[in-house]
Design an enzyme around this catalytic site. Structure first.
Site, short mmCIF file in Angstrom:
data_model
loop_
_atom_site.label_atom_id
_atom_site.label_comp_id
_atom_site.label_asym_id
_atom_site.label_seq_id
_atom_site.Cartn_x
_atom_site.Cartn_y
_atom_site.Cartn_z
N THR A 78 17.59 -3.94 71.05
CA THR A 78 16.64 -5.27 70.98
C THR A 78 15.52 -4.60 71.42
O THR A 78 15.50 -4.25 72.51
CB THR A 78 16.93 -6.49 71.36
OG1 THR A 78 15.99 -7.23 71.29
CG2 THR A 78 17.67 -6.51 72.77
N ASP A 138 16.81 -8.03 76.19
CA ASP A 138 17.35 -8.90 76.86
C ASP A 138 18.88 -8.98 76.89
O ASP A 138 19.36 -10.14 77.23
CB ASP A 138 16.50 -10.32 76.47
CG ASP A 138 16.84 -10.50 74.96
OD1 ASP A 138 17.42 -9.86 74.23
OD2 ASP A 138 16.60 -11.74 74.39
N ARG A 172 11.18 -13.53 72.51
CA ARG A 172 11.64 -15.13 72.64
C ARG A 172 12.08 -15.62 73.94
O ARG A 172 11.62 -16.90 74.46
CB ARG A 172 12.79 -15.23 71.67
CG ARG A 172 12.54 -14.96 70.20
CD ARG A 172 13.38 -15.23 69.00
NE ARG A 172 14.32 -14.17 69.23
CZ ARG A 172 15.41 -14.00 68.48
NH1 ARG A 172 15.59 -14.81 67.69
NH2 ARG A 172 16.13 -12.97 68.34
N MET A 211 6.14 -9.87 71.28
CA MET A 211 7.32 -10.14 71.02
C MET A 211 8.29 -10.75 72.47
O MET A 211 7.98 -10.06 73.40
CB MET A 211 8.15 -9.60 70.00
CG MET A 211 7.84 -9.78 68.84
SD MET A 211 9.12 -8.73 67.44
CE MET A 211 8.16 -9.76 65.90
N ASP A 236 13.43 -6.76 72.53
CA ASP A 236 13.22 -7.76 73.53
C ASP A 236 14.01 -7.27 74.89
O ASP A 236 13.70 -7.78 76.06
CB ASP A 236 13.88 -9.04 73.19
CG ASP A 236 13.14 -9.75 71.92
OD1 ASP A 236 12.28 -9.12 71.68
OD2 ASP A 236 13.64 -10.75 71.59
N ASP A 244 21.59 -9.69 70.77
CA ASP A 244 22.52 -11.05 71.20
C ASP A 244 23.45 -11.64 70.02
O ASP A 244 24.44 -11.86 70.21
CB ASP A 244 21.44 -12.11 71.79
CG ASP A 244 20.43 -12.69 71.31
OD1 ASP A 244 20.31 -12.00 70.00
OD2 ASP A 244 19.75 -13.36 71.72
N ARG A 280 20.01 -11.07 59.62
CA ARG A 280 20.53 -11.89 60.57
C ARG A 280 21.51 -12.92 59.88
O ARG A 280 21.15 -13.78 59.04
CB ARG A 280 19.09 -12.88 61.06
CG ARG A 280 18.11 -11.95 61.59
CD ARG A 280 17.29 -13.06 62.51
NE ARG A 280 16.05 -12.40 63.16
CZ ARG A 280 16.16 -11.56 64.09
NH1 ARG A 280 17.07 -11.69 64.66
NH2 ARG A 280 15.14 -10.75 64.50
N GLY A 309 17.44 -8.09 64.08
CA GLY A 309 16.20 -7.50 63.70
C GLY A 309 16.31 -5.95 64.07
O GLY A 309 16.91 -5.35 64.87
N HIS A 369 5.29 -7.49 63.94
CA HIS A 369 6.29 -6.65 63.55
C HIS A 369 6.08 -5.34 63.79
O HIS A 369 6.81 -4.38 63.80
CB HIS A 369 6.71 -6.79 62.57
CG HIS A 369 7.84 -8.23 62.43
ND1 HIS A 369 7.17 -9.53 62.38
CD2 HIS A 369 9.18 -8.31 62.22
CE1 HIS A 369 8.09 -10.46 62.11
NE2 HIS A 369 9.31 -9.77 62.16
O1 F6P Z 1 14.83 -10.42 68.46
C1 F6P Z 1 14.00 -9.59 68.22
C2 F6P Z 1 12.72 -10.13 67.61
O2 F6P Z 1 11.96 -8.93 67.51
C3 F6P Z 1 11.98 -11.00 68.62
O3 F6P Z 1 11.49 -10.42 69.51
C4 F6P Z 1 11.29 -11.91 67.55
O4 F6P Z 1 11.02 -13.09 67.94
C5 F6P Z 1 12.09 -11.90 66.41
O5 F6P Z 1 12.87 -10.68 66.36
C6 F6P Z 1 11.55 -11.79 65.09
O6 F6P Z 1 12.46 -11.97 64.07
P1 F6P Z 1 12.22 -11.74 62.57
O7 F6P Z 1 11.99 -10.30 62.29
O8 F6P Z 1 13.30 -12.33 61.85
O9 F6P Z 1 10.81 -12.35 62.06
#
Ligand code: F6P
Length: 341
Positions: A125, A129, A171, A169, A127, A103, A72, A10, A272
């Site tokens: 990230t 994490d 996860r 966000m 997140d 990750d 991804r 992402g 987003h």
């Molecule tokens: O990993 C980062 C993140 O923003 C998460 O917090 C969220 O769940 C995910 O990506 C959303 O992914 P996408 O942009 O593929 O919808």
């Protein structure tokens, strides 16, 4: 040296600052050639390259997203993906790779490093994490955006005497929820690290609204779940690629809260928006520090590592130590959020 650069997973605000730092330092001071791969590991597999010179990185510092594009995509999970990566590295005469990712991208990086490709990774990230680093690029901007949202929700919550759920966000980890909840003064923070008891939430809301307030704000991480054995059952909704369906847990909580308290409740899913727009100075500085450290490490031949912020200093940690680990929010931070309810 010929160094390949990619951004995977992402996007986050601050990626362009990291790309800029790698190119400026790499070309300007070390005399390297930097080539970019489009759309993360997919670009490496496809040999989809773009030259990266000083002119390509002019004026990109304040711009969100990634000028390289991202995806991804994990070569180790794709058929012949690893062979294709090794072929591109050879055909393009790449001496080392710098990959900027979260990750998934870092896991791929450790597999490719094991296959013999010199790699330095940079953590990003929203997140926050990624294990082994105190901060990742993008987190500060996401917290700034989420805090601003909670501040704005406050005034409308109070005007209408409502319970407001703000979904952020996160996860596997509730860093954005904990940070924006504390900074924005939320009454309740729900994080994946601490499964919740709906009965306790309802008791708290009823007491608060009876005693001294007519509104409440609950910041919910998208990965928050009810504790086992409590009176709310919820199955996390996952999309086609295993991603959490935004709004799922919050919409369910809204129903439960309205039914059990009678309080008018609304949901705001930030989604987003948290990943878009201008990076904060903190993210630009972190990205710049990581970019310089990564290209310096490549130049020294120190590879198979990730740049990491540790107690204010930029350090290098072995990629093998990071794979498969998640940096969770410590209980102490969740306790602070709870103490300020
Ligand atoms: O990993 C980062 C993140 O923003 C998460 O917090 C969220 O769940 C995910 O990506 C959303 O992914 P996408 O942009 O593929 O919808």
């Amino acid at each position: 040296m010929r160094v390949g650069l990619l951004t995977g997973g992402g996007d986050v605000p601050g990626l362009n600052a990291a790309i800029r730092a790698v190119v400026k330092r790499g070309v300007g001071q070390h005399g390297h050639h930097i080539i970019g791969f489009r759309n993360g590991w997919k670009g490496v597999v496809d040999g989809d390259i773009v030259p990266l010179t000083r002119s390509h990185i002019r004026n990109v510092l304040p711009i969100g997203g990634t000028l390289l594009g991202t995806a991804r995509f994990h070569p180790h999970s794709a058929e012949d993906g690893m062979d294709a990566v090794l072929a591109t590295v050879e055909n393009e005469h790449v001496d080392a790779l710098i990959c900027i990712g979260g990750d998934g991208t870092l896991h791929a990086a450790s597999k490719i490093a094991e296959a013999g490709v010199p790699i330095v990774a940079i953590p990003k990230t929203i997140d926050n994490d990624v294990w082994g680093t105190d901060a990742s690029i993008g987190f500060d901007t996401a917290v700034t955006i989420a805090t601003d949202a909670v501040d704005r929700i406050h005034t409308t919550a109070e005007s209408h005497n409502r319970v407001m759920l703000v979904e952020v966000m996160g996860r596997h980890a509730g860093w954005i929820a904990a940070a924006s909840g504390i900074a924005g003064g939320a009454e309740i923070v729900l994080a994946p690290e601490q499964p919740f008891d709906i009965d306790k939430i309802v008791r708290f809301l009823k007491h608060r609204h009876r005693a001294h307030a007519s509104f409440s704000i609950i910041v919910v991480a998208e990965g928050a779940m009810p504790a086992e054995g409590t009176s709310m059952q919820y199955e996390m909704q996952l999309g086609q690629f295993g991603q959490i369906v935004a709004g799922g847990i919050s919409e369910r909580l809204k129903q439960e809260i309205e039914q059990r308290t009678g309080f008018d409740t609304r949901v705001t899913v930030l989604g987003h928006i948290q990943r878009g727009g201008t990076p904060t100075p903190t993210d630009r500085i972190l990205a710049s520090r990581f970019g310089v450290a990564a290209i310096d490490a490549v130049t020294r031949g120190e590879t198979g590592v990730m740049t990491a912020l540790r107690a204010g200093e930029v350090d290098l940690v072995p990629l093998a130590d990071i794979a498969g680990k998640v940096k969770h929010v410590p209980q102490a931070l969740l306790d602070v959020a709870a103490a300020l309810a």
